[in-house]
Design a protein around this motif. Structure first.
Motif, short mmCIF file in Angstrom:
data_model
loop_
_atom_site.label_atom_id
_atom_site.label_comp_id
_atom_site.label_asym_id
_atom_site.label_seq_id
_atom_site.Cartn_x
_atom_site.Cartn_y
_atom_site.Cartn_z
N ALA A 593 22.47 52.25 44.79
CA ALA A 593 22.32 53.34 45.75
C ALA A 593 23.69 53.87 46.15
CB ALA A 593 21.56 52.84 46.98
N ARG A 594 23.79 55.16 46.25
CA ARG A 594 25.08 55.80 46.54
C ARG A 594 25.69 55.30 47.84
NH1 ARG A 594 22.25 61.63 46.92
NH2 ARG A 594 21.18 60.63 45.17
N GLU A 595 24.84 54.79 48.74
CA GLU A 595 25.36 54.28 50.02
C GLU A 595 26.29 53.08 49.83
OE1 GLU A 595 21.71 56.61 51.11
OE2 GLU A 595 22.30 55.25 49.48
N MET A 596 26.18 52.38 48.68
CA MET A 596 27.06 51.24 48.42
C MET A 596 28.52 51.66 48.34
SD MET A 596 25.33 48.39 48.32
CE MET A 596 26.52 47.31 47.52
N ASN A 597 28.77 52.94 48.00
CA ASN A 597 30.16 53.42 47.89
C ASN A 597 30.91 53.34 49.20
OD1 ASN A 597 29.50 53.98 45.26
ND2 ASN A 597 29.33 56.20 45.54
N ALA A 598 30.19 53.32 50.31
CA ALA A 598 30.84 53.26 51.62
C ALA A 598 31.52 51.92 51.85
CB ALA A 598 29.81 53.52 52.72
N LEU A 599 31.23 50.92 51.03
CA LEU A 599 31.86 49.60 51.19
C LEU A 599 33.22 49.52 50.52
CD1 LEU A 599 28.78 47.27 50.58
CD2 LEU A 599 29.82 47.88 52.76
N ARG A 600 33.59 50.53 49.73
CA ARG A 600 34.89 50.50 49.04
C ARG A 600 36.03 50.65 50.05
NH1 ARG A 600 33.36 54.64 44.05
NH2 ARG A 600 31.87 53.22 42.99
N LYS A 601 37.01 49.74 49.95
CA LYS A 601 38.15 49.84 50.88
C LYS A 601 39.48 50.05 50.16
CE LYS A 601 38.33 44.80 51.64
NZ LYS A 601 38.31 43.76 52.71
N GLU A 602 39.59 49.67 48.91
CA GLU A 602 40.76 49.99 48.11
C GLU A 602 40.38 49.91 46.64
OE1 GLU A 602 43.96 47.08 48.14
OE2 GLU A 602 42.68 45.71 49.30
N SER A 603 41.15 50.60 45.79
CA SER A 603 40.79 50.69 44.37
C SER A 603 42.02 50.54 43.49
CB SER A 603 40.12 52.03 44.08
OG SER A 603 38.98 52.22 44.88
N LYS A 604 41.79 50.10 42.26
CA LYS A 604 42.83 50.03 41.24
C LYS A 604 42.30 50.67 39.96
CE LYS A 604 45.25 45.84 42.78
NZ LYS A 604 45.72 44.48 42.40
N THR A 605 43.16 51.47 39.33
CA THR A 605 42.80 52.12 38.08
C THR A 605 43.67 51.57 36.96
OG1 THR A 605 42.15 54.14 39.24
CG2 THR A 605 42.58 54.33 36.87
N PHE A 606 43.05 51.27 35.82
CA PHE A 606 43.79 50.73 34.68
C PHE A 606 43.76 51.74 33.54
CE2 PHE A 606 42.35 47.23 37.22
CZ PHE A 606 43.36 46.29 37.17
N SER A 607 44.87 51.80 32.80
CA SER A 607 44.96 52.75 31.68
C SER A 607 44.12 52.25 30.52
CB SER A 607 46.42 52.92 31.25
OG SER A 607 46.98 51.66 30.90
N GLY A 608 43.73 53.19 29.65
CA GLY A 608 42.89 52.84 28.51
C GLY A 608 43.63 51.97 27.51
N LYS A 609 42.85 51.24 26.71
CA LYS A 609 43.46 50.34 25.74
C LYS A 609 42.51 50.11 24.58
CE LYS A 609 46.28 46.16 25.86
NZ LYS A 609 46.77 45.05 26.73
N LYS A 610 43.07 50.09 23.35
CA LYS A 610 42.27 49.83 22.17
C LYS A 610 42.22 48.33 21.92
CE LYS A 610 43.08 54.20 19.75
NZ LYS A 610 43.55 54.82 18.49
#
Length: 737
Positions: A593-610
């Motif tokens: 449920a989209r409401e779960m997104n409200a629990l996000r407090k910080e994020s990390k993004t990783f670059s793509g890899k083969k």
């Protein structure tokens, strides 16, 4: 020779011990209950043979022809009753007897009693013998009761979980001949009903409890209304409380109330042991600690199973559920309706028990809830619209010895005029029993026919449909075969198009059927399943503000919680259901449920890899326990792609279009429009929820969440693949204030 003489003298000493019957026919020598009086349907006649399989090891004592046995004919261990002797004069030092049972019983419900002037003065409970069910000897010390008129009573009131007692060989002796001696200071357990006035100045009323058969009823009465009913086992004199049962008094803060106890007790006033406190005793009131799930709703303590009565009203989502508040619960036993509310489907507030259990009314099995906006039921009192809970009333108030062994099963109503905080039962069933196992009414509105519809399981692998204009009087319309337990039914828009809606009928296991429904019959067009895993009794929130755009579903997450937690089960995350057009036709999709997104407090993004045949760590360990992971996979030329997210292994077979992971194996999946696969994984304490390809498949499973392991490890065979996107979100606990 010397040894022989000593043995001979010992034998003479034993044979000289005084022993006599306390009164004529005390041991049923003539095969009747002469000088005894029977009540109830147990103890039909003295028994000389014991054919019931758990009584086959019972042997008649020497010189005894008959014993009293409460196990009777077809009633078996469900038979209840007493056999009480005529008054006789007490003589001698000890009144001995032999007795047996094979089942753990709540002390007092199976007993041999010695009664003087209508009062129990000695009481013995047969010890549980299990498979080796043999007679055990007990002795009443009667030295202080000489020449008093007394009565013997063999007592079977063991309704909960069933039970029987065999007793006999009553003798007056000089020595007890057993370690089981009942003396004057041994507490006696009797039926007690008492009340006490309190003022709700603290948050909780704590009640000392034990994990035995729940046969005591505690009620809270405020302003002349019963607002709480809990069936439980209150600790007795000499019993150490194993946990504290509680009543949340927050709704009645500052008010005067009456507490009523009706049950078995060795205290003349067991309410004396209850206590008012600001916290639940014997319990960590900080829900963020320990192994408790932090992203999904759990009860404070006790047992839960089916989700019930999911409904939205005036800014609140109501979640009801099958609940045994004791810590000795199991499916279908002592079923109350627990209750919680949420404003966002994520953060939940526990409320007092909604529907309680009593011996008279029985249990409240699964069902549904609706808002009677037009008051067609006539049950509204005051400004608030009434919320009606439809449930199956099952009697007696728990299982006996056998699954679903019931005496009656009706579809009934309870209603609330204060936003679901307190409830009133309509005593007359709205749909009287059709079969003994009919249950789980789902009520919904059919706009086209302007009628209310009810679907419930009819005990013959199908659902019966009933219709009503006023929610009180119902008539049968049809039956649809091939469904089992806990129905749910609703309409959804296809591709968010309000002009294109389809009816869905959902089975108790989450399987769904698309079809046509004219308010009378449901005609199935397509049947499939999108949500998989260890869950049962799915329900969606009725009357929600989304209308038919989406439906939010919750269910019983059917797994055991370990780690010494005060509860044993849990619920699913909120799952968002939508209908979409695919190359194969209209299909149901399920996502977090989209409401779960409200629990996000910080994020990390990783670059793509083969990656190829050699295993590659795409993202090293992250010390966040609660995470939401989004992965996009480009299969490239790979035939198979293997992924591991901490402890969870997944595989995509690109050649055969199959997915394996968590609770699924070789499940057919497609690819996204741009030829990729996607995973969204939410990890909680002890569980994971995975969504494949934006809702094509949803699967959940219990399991470890080891933060010491790499976040994502990948390999591929038959060619290279790549992670084209990876994002990890750190989630807050739903219990954080």
């Amino acid at each position: 020779m010397k040894t022989t003489v000593l043995l001979f003298i010992t034998a003479l000493t034993v044979s000289a011990t005084y022993s006599a019957e306390p009164f004529p026919n005390a041991n049923f020598q003539d095969g009747t209950f002469t000088n005894w009086k029977t009540e109830g349907n147990a103890f039909a006649a003295p028994a000389e043979k014991f054919n019931e399989r758990r009584q086959r090891n019972i042997k008649l004592p020497a010189g005894i022809k008959f014993l009293a046995n409460s196990y009777v004919g077809k009633k078996g261990e469900r038979a209840l009753g007493t056999v009480t002797s005529e008054p006789f004069e007490l003589k001698g030092k000890y009144l001995t007897f032999e007795f047996a049972t094979d089942r753990l019983q709540r002390p007092g419900t199976l007993a041999v009693n010695l009664i003087i002037a209508g009062k129990i003065v000695r009481q013995a409970f047969p010890p549980k013998a299990g498979k080796d069910c043999k007679l055990r000897k007990a002795a009443f010390d009667i030295q202080d009761l000489q020449k008093k008129k007394a009565q013997l009573q063999i007592f079977d009131r063991q309704q909960l979980q069933g039970g029987w007692i065999i007793a006999g060989n009553f003798q007056v002796e000089d020595e007890p001949g057993t370690e089981m001696v009942i003396r004057p200071d041994n507490p006696n357990v009797e039926r007690v009903k008492t009340t006490r006035k309190i003022k709700c100045v603290k948050r909780y009323l704590n009640i000392p409890a034990v994990k035995q058969h729940s046969d005591d009823v505690v009620k809270l009465i405020v302003d002349g209304r019963v607002v709480q009913e809990i069936q439980m086992a209150v600790a007795r004199k000499g019993e150490k409380s194993q946990f504290w049962q509680f009543i949340d008094l927050d709704l009645w803060k500052g008010k005067k109330a009456t507490v009523e106890f009706d049950g078995w007790s060795s205290f003349p006033d067991p309410i004396e042991t209850f206590t008012l406190n600001d916290e639940i005793l014997g319990f960590d009131n900080d829900l963020t600690k320990g192994d408790r799930p932090q992203l999904r709703f759990t009860v404070l303590q006790g047992w839960n199973n089916d989700v019930n009565g999911t409904v939205y009203y005036d800014g609140e989502y109501h979640l009801f559920y099958q609940h045994d508040p004791s810590r000795n619960g199991r499916t279908g036993s002592n079923m109350h309706w627990g209750h919680a509310v949420s404003k966002d489907l994520v953060h939940w507030k526990h409320l007092p028990i909604a529907l309680g259990v009593t011996r008279k009314r029985g249990q409240n099995y699964s069902g549904s809830a609706i808002v009677d906006k037009k008051n067609v039921s006539g049950l509204q009192k005051g400004k608030e619209k009434p919320i009606l809970a439809f449930y199956t009333r099952r009697y007696p108030s728990t299982f006996l010895g056998w699954p679903f062994d019931v005496q009656s099963s009706h579809q009934c109503i309870a209603y609330s005029n204060d936003r679901g905080r307190t409830w009133t039962h309509v005593e007359k069933p709205v749909v009287p029993q059709v079969t003994l196992k009919n249950r789980d009414p789902k009520v919904f509105y059919h706009e086209e026919s302007k009628r209310w519809l009810m679907a419930f399981f009819n005990d013959h692998s199908g659902y019966d449909f009933y219709s009503s204009e006023n929610l009180l009087n119902w008539k049968k319309e049809s039956t649809v075969k091939g469904f089992n337990e806990c129905p749910d039914m609703f309409k959804l828009q296809v591709d968010q198009d309000p002009k294109n809606e389809n009816w869905l009928l959902v089975n108790g296991n989450g399987e769904y059927a698309l079809g046509d429904f004219d308010g009378k019959e449901f005609n199935i067009k397509f049947r499939s399943r999108v949500v998989h895993g260890s869950f049962h009794a799915t329900q969606t929130f009725a009357n929600a503000p989304d209308g038919t755009k989406r439906r939010v579903q919750m269910a019983w997450f059917r797994t055991t919680v370990w780690g010494g937690m005060p509860f044993t089960q849990r619920f699913t995350l909120p799952i968002e259901l939508t209908l979409r057009t695919t190359k194969d036709g209209v299909r149901l999709f399920a996502e977090h449920a989209r409401e779960m997104n409200a629990l996000r407090k910080e994020s990390k993004t990783f670059s793509g890899k083969k990656f190829g045949a050699e295993s590659v760590v795409i993202a090293k360990k992250i010390d966040w326990v609660l995470i939401d992971v989004e992965i996009e996979i480009d299969p490239g030329k790979a035939e198979k792609i293997d992924l591991q997210v901490r402890d969870i292994k997944y595989q995509f077979d690109a050649q055969q279009g199959k997915f394996t992971g968590a609770s699924l194996k070789n499940f057919i999946v497609g690819q996204t429009k741009d030829g990729k696969y996607t995973l969204r994984i939410i990890l909680d304490n002890g569980s994971q929820d995975t969504v494949v390809n934006y809702g094509e498949v949803y699967t959940m499973a219990p399991g470890p969440n080891n933060i010491a392991k790499p976040l994502l490890t990948c390999s591929a065979t038959g060619g290279e693949a790549s992670i084209s996107a990876l994002k990890v979100h750190h989630l807050k606990s739903i219990w954080e204030k």
